[in-house]
Design a protein around this motif. Structure first.
Motif, PDB file in Angstrom:
ATOM      1  N   GLU A  21       0.831  -1.201   0.000  1.00 58.35           N
ATOM      2  CA  GLU A  21       0.000   0.000   0.000  1.00 58.35           C
ATOM      3  C   GLU A  21       0.872   1.261   0.000  1.00 58.35           C
ATOM      4  O   GLU A  21       0.629   2.200  -0.767  1.00 58.35           O
ATOM      5  N   VAL A  22       1.903   1.263   0.826  1.00 59.13           N
ATOM      6  CA  VAL A  22       2.833   2.390   0.877  1.00 59.13           C
ATOM      7  C   VAL A  22       3.580   2.505  -0.454  1.00 59.13           C
ATOM      8  O   VAL A  22       3.761   3.605  -0.987  1.00 59.13           O
ATOM      9  N   ALA A  23       4.002   1.366  -0.992  1.00 63.98           N
ATOM     10  CA  ALA A  23       4.723   1.371  -2.264  1.00 63.98           C
ATOM     11  C   ALA A  23       3.859   1.957  -3.377  1.00 63.98           C
ATOM     12  O   ALA A  23       4.337   2.755  -4.190  1.00 63.98           O
ATOM     13  N   ALA A  24       2.591   1.591  -3.414  1.00 63.44           N
ATOM     14  CA  ALA A  24       1.685   2.125  -4.437  1.00 63.44           C
ATOM     15  C   ALA A  24       1.522   3.630  -4.284  1.00 63.44           C
ATOM     16  O   ALA A  24       1.539   4.373  -5.278  1.00 63.44           O
ATOM     17  N   GLU A  25       1.390   4.095  -3.052  1.00 63.49           N
ATOM     18  CA  GLU A  25       1.284   5.544  -2.812  1.00 63.49           C
ATOM     19  C   GLU A  25       2.550   6.264  -3.258  1.00 63.49           C
ATOM     20  O   GLU A  25       2.478   7.340  -3.877  1.00 63.49           O
ATOM     21  N   MET A  41      -5.493  10.596 -16.531  1.00 67.13           N
ATOM     22  CA  MET A  41      -5.801   9.232 -16.979  1.00 67.13           C
ATOM     23  C   MET A  41      -6.318   8.364 -15.831  1.00 67.13           C
ATOM     24  O   MET A  41      -6.881   7.306 -16.061  1.00 67.13           O
ATOM     25  N   PHE A  42      -6.105   8.821 -14.602  1.00 70.81           N
ATOM     26  CA  PHE A  42      -6.473   8.060 -13.414  1.00 70.81           C
ATOM     27  C   PHE A  42      -7.678   8.727 -12.763  1.00 70.81           C
ATOM     28  O   PHE A  42      -7.541   9.699 -12.043  1.00 70.81           O
ATOM     29  N   ARG A  43      -8.848   8.173 -13.010  1.00 69.92           N
ATOM     30  CA  ARG A  43     -10.076   8.812 -12.553  1.00 69.92           C
ATOM     31  C   ARG A  43     -10.741   8.100 -11.387  1.00 69.92           C
ATOM     32  O   ARG A  43     -11.640   8.633 -10.773  1.00 69.92           O
ATOM     33  N   GLY A  44     -10.321   6.902 -11.104  1.00 67.04           N
ATOM     34  CA  GLY A  44     -10.977   6.119 -10.060  1.00 67.04           C
ATOM     35  C   GLY A  44     -10.323   6.289  -8.706  1.00 67.04           C
ATOM     36  O   GLY A  44      -9.503   7.180  -8.472  1.00 67.04           O
ATOM     37  N   ASP A  45     -10.697   5.417  -7.812  1.00 72.23           N
ATOM     38  CA  ASP A  45     -10.155   5.363  -6.454  1.00 72.23           C
ATOM     39  C   ASP A  45      -8.679   4.961  -6.530  1.00 72.23           C
ATOM     40  O   ASP A  45      -8.340   3.869  -6.984  1.00 72.23           O
ATOM     41  N   MET A  46      -7.794   5.832  -6.084  1.00 74.43           N
ATOM     42  CA  MET A  46      -6.363   5.571  -6.202  1.00 74.43           C
ATOM     43  C   MET A  46      -5.887   4.451  -5.280  1.00 74.43           C
ATOM     44  O   MET A  46      -4.918   3.768  -5.589  1.00 74.43           O
ATOM     45  N   LYS A  47      -6.562   4.245  -4.162  1.00 73.61           N
ATOM     46  CA  LYS A  47      -6.195   3.101  -3.308  1.00 73.61           C
ATOM     47  C   LYS A  47      -6.463   1.793  -4.051  1.00 73.61           C
ATOM     48  O   LYS A  47      -5.650   0.873  -4.020  1.00 73.61           O
TER      49      LYS A  47
END
Length: 141
Positions: A21-25, A41-47
């Protein structure tokens, strides 16, 4: 990419998985910092996007020992990304953000040898994806 590279990538990813989770952030923060033009390009929930990213990386990393098992999914993903507006020139930017994230996440375990292995793995996969989505001329650039 050789067998030693594959082992290095797979072993190091086992250390990243617990902090996924931290890596993705970190990854998306870095990506949007160095390439703000891709943020729309990223419109959804980023988590959720981060979970998908890490799950996909896990599948790919596991499949590196038998690359032919992940290539069909990589091809489909590459073609799907075209619909989102992804261009061939975005792949090196994403690769840079990924390597930066791995360096931050792995700390002292990030060595020049490990960086080279990840660079080789990403180059192999991204080159294939670019050729699948845009043709072989784009992949050679």
């Amino acid at each position: 990419m050789n067998a030693s590279d594959v082992t290095l990538v797979q072993d190091s990813f086992k250390k990243v998985a617990p902090i996924s989770e931290v890596a993705a952030e970190l990854f998306y923060g870095r990506l949007f910092e160095i390439a703000p033009q891709v943020k729309p390009m990223f419109r959804g929930d980023m988590k959720e996007q981060g979970r998908k990213l890490m799950a996909t990386l896990g599948v790919v990393v596991t499949g590196l020992t038998r690359l032919e098992t992940v290539l069909p999914a990589a091809s489909a993903l590459a073609k799907q990304h075209v619909a989102y507006g992804v261009k061939a020139e975005h792949y090196p930017i994403v690769g840079g953000a990924l390597l930066w994230t791995l360096e931050k996440g792995l700390g002292d375990a990030w060595t020049p040898e490990l960086a080279a292995a990840w660079t080789a793995a990403y180059g192999t996969l991204s080159g294939y994806m670019i050729s699948e989505a845009y043709g072989t001329a784009q992949a050679a650039e």
